[in-house]
Enzyme design. Sequence first.
Site, mmCIF file in Angstrom:
data_model
loop_
_atom_site.group_PDB
_atom_site.id
_atom_site.type_symbol
_atom_site.label_atom_id
_atom_site.label_comp_id
_atom_site.label_asym_id
_atom_site.label_seq_id
_atom_site.Cartn_x
_atom_site.Cartn_y
_atom_site.Cartn_z
ATOM 1 N N SER A 66 0.798 -1.172 -0.110
ATOM 2 C CA SER A 66 -0.077 -0.120 -0.271
ATOM 3 C C SER A 66 0.964 1.341 0.040
ATOM 4 O O SER A 66 2.168 1.139 0.092
ATOM 5 C CB SER A 66 -0.896 -0.114 1.233
ATOM 6 O OG SER A 66 -0.041 0.242 2.331
ATOM 7 N N LYS A 67 0.341 2.350 0.121
ATOM 8 C CA LYS A 67 0.894 3.951 -0.238
ATOM 9 C C LYS A 67 2.170 3.802 1.007
ATOM 10 O O LYS A 67 3.110 4.454 0.661
ATOM 11 C CB LYS A 67 -0.198 4.794 -0.023
ATOM 12 C CG LYS A 67 -0.852 5.135 -1.511
ATOM 13 C CD LYS A 67 -0.774 6.633 -1.477
ATOM 14 C CE LYS A 67 -1.270 7.037 -2.903
ATOM 15 N NZ LYS A 67 0.056 6.713 -3.653
ATOM 16 N N ARG A 68 1.754 3.328 2.134
ATOM 17 C CA ARG A 68 2.602 3.496 3.178
ATOM 18 C C ARG A 68 4.176 2.872 2.690
ATOM 19 O O ARG A 68 5.181 3.128 3.527
ATOM 20 C CB ARG A 68 2.214 3.107 4.436
ATOM 21 C CG ARG A 68 2.259 1.653 4.869
ATOM 22 C CD ARG A 68 1.303 1.284 6.010
ATOM 23 N NE ARG A 68 0.721 -0.024 5.721
ATOM 24 C CZ ARG A 68 1.234 -1.151 6.073
ATOM 25 N NH1 ARG A 68 2.356 -1.172 6.838
ATOM 26 N NH2 ARG A 68 0.655 -2.408 5.643
ATOM 27 N N HIS A 69 4.261 1.850 1.775
ATOM 28 C CA HIS A 69 5.327 1.233 1.340
ATOM 29 C C HIS A 69 6.077 1.975 0.169
ATOM 30 O O HIS A 69 7.201 1.736 -0.078
ATOM 31 C CB HIS A 69 5.188 -0.221 0.762
ATOM 32 C CG HIS A 69 4.568 -1.190 1.877
ATOM 33 N ND1 HIS A 69 3.254 -1.594 1.965
ATOM 34 C CD2 HIS A 69 5.238 -1.461 2.940
ATOM 35 C CE1 HIS A 69 3.125 -2.325 2.948
ATOM 36 N NE2 HIS A 69 4.172 -2.265 3.412
ATOM 37 N N GLY A 70 5.497 3.208 0.009
ATOM 38 C CA GLY A 70 5.997 3.735 -1.120
ATOM 39 C C GLY A 70 4.969 3.962 -2.401
ATOM 40 O O GLY A 70 3.803 4.065 -2.045
#
Length: 486
Positions: A258-262
Amino acid sequence: MTTKVRTRFAPSPTGYLHIGGARTTLYNWLFARHHGGEFILRIEDTDEVRSTPESVTAILDSIQWLGLDWDEGPVDGTASKGPRGPYYQMQRVAIYREHLERLLKDGKAYRCYCTKEELDEMRRLAQLEKRPPRYDGRCRSLTDAKRRELEAAGRKPSVRFKMPTDGATIVDDRIRGKVSFENSLQQDLVIWKTTDGPTYNFACVIDDHLMELSHVIRGDEHLSNTPSQIQIYRALGWEPPVFAHLSMIMGPDGGKLSKRHGATSVLEYRDQGYLPHTMRNYLALLGWSTPDSQQLFTDPELIAKFDLAGCQKSPATFDTVKLQWMNGEYLRATSLDEVVKLAGPFLEKAGLTGKPGPDLKRTIALEHEKFKLLSEVPELVSFFYERPAEPAPKAAKVLGAPGAKDVLLGLAELLKNGSEPFEDKALEARIRAFCAEKGLKAGQVFHPLRAAVSGRTEGPTLFLMLEVMGREEVLARLKAAAERLG
Ligand code: GLU
């Protein structure tokens, strides 16, 4: 039974194309190309609220950038090409309606008049009794009179598909093997909305059949929809396609990517300076491998070797370090002329095009072996085109060392003679001789020289860098740096 391999990617245009969707597109494309079949793109825009034309554009741009061509599908935001079109679902509603009528007539579907409140209440009760939330089938056998009464009261019906209530539906999945779903645990799915349009599960089945798809390769979040879809095929008297559900993609911490991984959007990868070929190669390995664990593939190799047997059941992990490594490999394998061309938009964005200075081909050549992303290029070469107003802190420290100013002035004197060659090897010989003559260690000269000329402590090989920058500019910078030292 369709013999020709026909695969599809069927995105809902409710956002950008993310990594998972890109991998699904790639696998369908590779599988079709491997078998000499056809790859179809279909836009599943039945969610009127969340579908947007911007998402359609972003998805088409992403797939095009990835270099994956489709044989049938949209040509722009509304038009399609191909004999089984249109390929926008909202342009196919009449087709779905026809099949809906058939199911209703055959008693395989029924109108449901339940209100949102009634459905919420059903869900609440199920939760309370710790049962899976499931429609209780109360509208399955309404009398005509009751139906008329509800309609007279202004209730708008949805249509539900009658799932068998006993037995099991087996999904014979090419990747997961046989997966059995108890029919009694499946609900009577809504196939037609109260707003008078098809739902995903219904439109998808009709299109996959009418578009003659042989294989449905998609993310495993759709595995749970598959038993209902198979029952809809059967109710319509059709043979389902072969299903293959791809494993989930995880971030490095083991959570769903998800977004929190980039970055998760394909276009963000383009904007960071990844090559489409890197993405094809990397995404191919995100859940698929060859028996010999080959890592780098040409496109023809990928097409020749890709198969569903090599697809894994277990989740795949997205690894940015490996992705960057691969991009570096492919950038190095790309000709300098091509790299310069590809770096163009990045240099332009950084305001570095059209400035006086050395030919970009020469400055980029100095770093070609080093960078992993095209977006690194402007920063690596910018000092050739913009005189450093202030040296970077580390370079300032080097320049602040005792004797640095004399070194710079000495070098300016040494290099000013226009008849001496201003070229890598000759420069090195002369500057080394200068060190010896002054009794200085190489570092006492090389470091301030680099810091004065580039404003940095790191960069290309020193003497080549000087050669590319040119005598006049090097002299000007040496003098400016010496003056700054007071
Ligand atoms: N439209 C669905 C989605 O974007 C794809 C469904 C499918 O592949 O069957 O998730």
